[in-house]
Design an enzyme around this catalytic site. Structure first.
Site, mmCIF file in Angstrom:
data_model
loop_
_atom_site.group_PDB
_atom_site.id
_atom_site.type_symbol
_atom_site.label_atom_id
_atom_site.label_comp_id
_atom_site.label_asym_id
_atom_site.label_seq_id
_atom_site.Cartn_x
_atom_site.Cartn_y
_atom_site.Cartn_z
ATOM 1 C CB THR A 26 6.531 0.733 1.960
ATOM 2 O OG1 THR A 26 5.833 1.088 3.161
ATOM 3 C CG2 THR A 26 6.063 1.617 0.824
ATOM 4 C CG HIS A 66 0.117 -2.446 3.445
ATOM 5 N ND1 HIS A 66 -1.135 -2.349 2.874
ATOM 6 C CD2 HIS A 66 0.989 -2.041 2.482
ATOM 7 C CE1 HIS A 66 -1.027 -1.896 1.630
ATOM 8 N NE2 HIS A 66 0.261 -1.706 1.373
ATOM 9 N NE ARG A 98 -4.435 2.241 0.397
ATOM 10 C CZ ARG A 98 -3.123 2.012 0.455
ATOM 11 N NH1 ARG A 98 -2.298 2.651 -0.367
ATOM 12 N NH2 ARG A 98 -2.627 1.122 1.296
ATOM 13 C CD GLU A 99 -0.993 -0.966 -2.402
ATOM 14 O OE1 GLU A 99 -0.256 -0.784 -3.391
ATOM 15 O OE2 GLU A 99 -0.770 -0.453 -1.291
ATOM 16 C CG HIS A 145 -4.334 4.720 3.064
ATOM 17 N ND1 HIS A 145 -3.381 5.425 2.373
ATOM 18 C CD2 HIS A 145 -3.651 3.859 3.862
ATOM 19 C CE1 HIS A 145 -2.180 5.005 2.725
ATOM 20 N NE2 HIS A 145 -2.317 4.062 3.629
ATOM 21 N NE ARG A 157 -3.251 2.388 9.381
ATOM 22 C CZ ARG A 157 -3.076 2.343 8.068
ATOM 23 N NH1 ARG A 157 -3.368 1.247 7.400
ATOM 24 N NH2 ARG A 157 -2.641 3.406 7.400
ATOM 25 C CG HIS A 208 3.940 -3.360 -1.207
ATOM 26 N ND1 HIS A 208 3.417 -2.993 -2.425
ATOM 27 C CD2 HIS A 208 3.396 -2.518 -0.289
ATOM 28 C CE1 HIS A 208 2.603 -1.961 -2.264
ATOM 29 N NE2 HIS A 208 2.567 -1.654 -0.971
ATOM 30 C CG HIS A 243 1.250 -36.887 -8.576
ATOM 31 N ND1 HIS A 243 1.343 -35.605 -8.093
ATOM 32 C CD2 HIS A 243 2.498 -37.405 -8.476
ATOM 33 C CE1 HIS A 243 2.588 -35.353 -7.724
ATOM 34 N NE2 HIS A 243 3.302 -36.437 -7.955
#
Length: 428
Positions: free
Chosen positions: A185, A212, A31-32, A91, A151, A214, A309
């Site tokens: 957003t 959510h 979706r996103e 969504h 939701r 960003h 290291h």
């Protein structure tokens, strides 16, 4: 029997609102992630990604709105028929027309969103808070009547008026949503703001809270973790963080953060060794490289270069690693082909080559390697050639006695014999 030491990175024992040990993932790659500039997923690729995410163990898979296009609707229906363990969400806008289409696709839940900030109310949908509340109630009651999850989320939550936010969340909580959503957003929020808003919201609603974030200002992982500390339960993620602009909380990056805080929960719930394959799958699909500094899977993620290291890592990997590469199906690599190398790293390489040199001889050959490393860049073949030539020069029957002093393989941390490959962008 010695009692186990408490995890210093875990949630505080008395913090009963924290969900660090009880969180769920909503993967939004389909979706996103479809909003990422390079993304084009055909049906076959969407199904492949959905199956991979399901195998990994995400709790929910979120899909593009079925009203976005005819193919989006068909893809939504196809994925709903796969019989995955993960629940399938779609969504949509807070609009009855969208809701009527969404509930007929076979999804397990509908994620409704509408902008609440002054920017979006003026320049996006142009509606006031009274209209938003009325529309939300109408859509929520309709979706609930179909027996599926619902939701409600505000959009641009962190630039919205707090009183407006709390009022709309109280309204939807009273009519019985499964969860409310907070959306950063534009990626403007910082962890302190996230924690304060989540704690405030927890005092207003009784349902779960989804977040959510960003990544415009680089806080997406930190904000997600802080949200869980504050009492949120569900976090939206995508593979490699792909999404609108520079994306959202990345799945792999969040897993790196969460395994430190809640190792038992994370290891028991998610197939962490699948992260690399999932990221390669999506990276190939959208034609990008996996970043060199990507948590877990970046080709430098478990590479150690400096001599001090390397010495410590060879003795005890925890000295310079908070993550165990084996938890993710990865291996650490000691980068010994450079002028910063130390004799302990070269000793480990000598062992890998099944050669026998004393410590003094290893220090001598290390000096040769460092000297050449001051002149030019080195690679593994350069170092191996120097070691082998040196070994040939000094080999005597006496050197064979050094075998008696070699460590057993079980005493030496497992190392990759070659560095992780540098990914290249697939050709068009």
């Amino acid at each position: 029997m010695t009692a186990a030491k408490p995890n210093p990175y875990a949630a505080k024992p008395g913090d009963y609102l924290s969900n660090v040990n009880n969180f769920q993932l909503i993967d939004s790659t389909l979706r996103e992630g479809e909003q990422f500039a390079n993304a084009f997923f055909d049906t076959e690729k969407k199904i492949e990604i959905a199956r991979a995410l399901d195998d990994f163990g995400v709790d929910y898979i979120e899909l593009t709105s079925p009203v976005a296009s005819e193919q989006s609707r068909k893809d939504c229906e196809a994925i709903c028929k796969l019989g995955l363990k993960a629940k399938i969400l779609t969504h949509i806008r807070c609009h009855m027309d969208d809701a009527k289409v969404a509930v007929e696709t076979g999804v397990d839940g509908v994620d409704v969103v509408i902008g609440t900030s002054k920017f979006l109310r003026q320049y996006s949908h142009g509606k006031d808070m009274n209209y938003i509340a009325k529309s939300a109630v109408e859509v929520i009651e309709f979706v609930k009547s179909k027996g599926i999850e619902i939701r409600f989320s505000s959009e641009d939550s962190f630039r919205s008026d707090l009183v407006d936010l709390l009022n709309i969340y109280k309204t939807v909580d009273k009519i019985g949503v499964n969860r409310v959503g907070i959306a950063d957003t534009v990626g403007c929020a910082n962890p302190r703001q996230v924690y304060e808003l989540i704690r405030t919201l927890k005092s207003v609603v009784s349902c779960d809270i989804e977040c959510h974030f960003h990544n415009d200002t680089g806080c997406a992982i930190a904000n997600a973790y802080t949200a869980l500390e504050g009492g949120a339960r569900l976090i939206d993620v995508s593979v490699l963080g792909i999404g609108e602009r520079n994306g959202i909380t990345p799945l792999g990056g969040l897993m790196a953060r969460m395994i430190v805080a809640a190792p038992d929960y994370v290891k028991s719930k998610y197939k962490l060794h699948k992260i690399r394959d999932i990221e390669n799958l999506v990276a190939d699909a959208v034609e990008v490289n996996i970043p060199f500094n990507n948590p877990i899977t970046g080709f430098c993620a478990f590479t150690h270069k400096a001599g001090i290291h390397a010495k410590a890592i060879l003795a005890n990997p925890s000295t310079y690693e908070i993550l165990d590469p084996h938890d993710f199906g990865m291996k650490r690599y000691i980068h010994f082909a450079n002028r910063l190398t130390g004799w302990n790293a070269i000793k480990a390489r000598v062992d890998q080559l099944n050669l026998n040199l004393t410590d003094d001889q290893i220090k001598e050959v290390t000096a040769k390697i460092k000297k050449l490393g001051d002149v030019r860049s080195l690679n593994i073949d350069d170092v191996d050639s120097i070691i082998k030539n040196f070994h040939a020069e000094v080999s005597t029957p006496q050197v064979l006695s050094a075998k008696k002093n070699k460590k057993n393989d079980s005493d030496v941390p497992e190392l990759a014999t070659i560095p992780a490959a540098k990914r290249t962008k697939p050709s068009a």
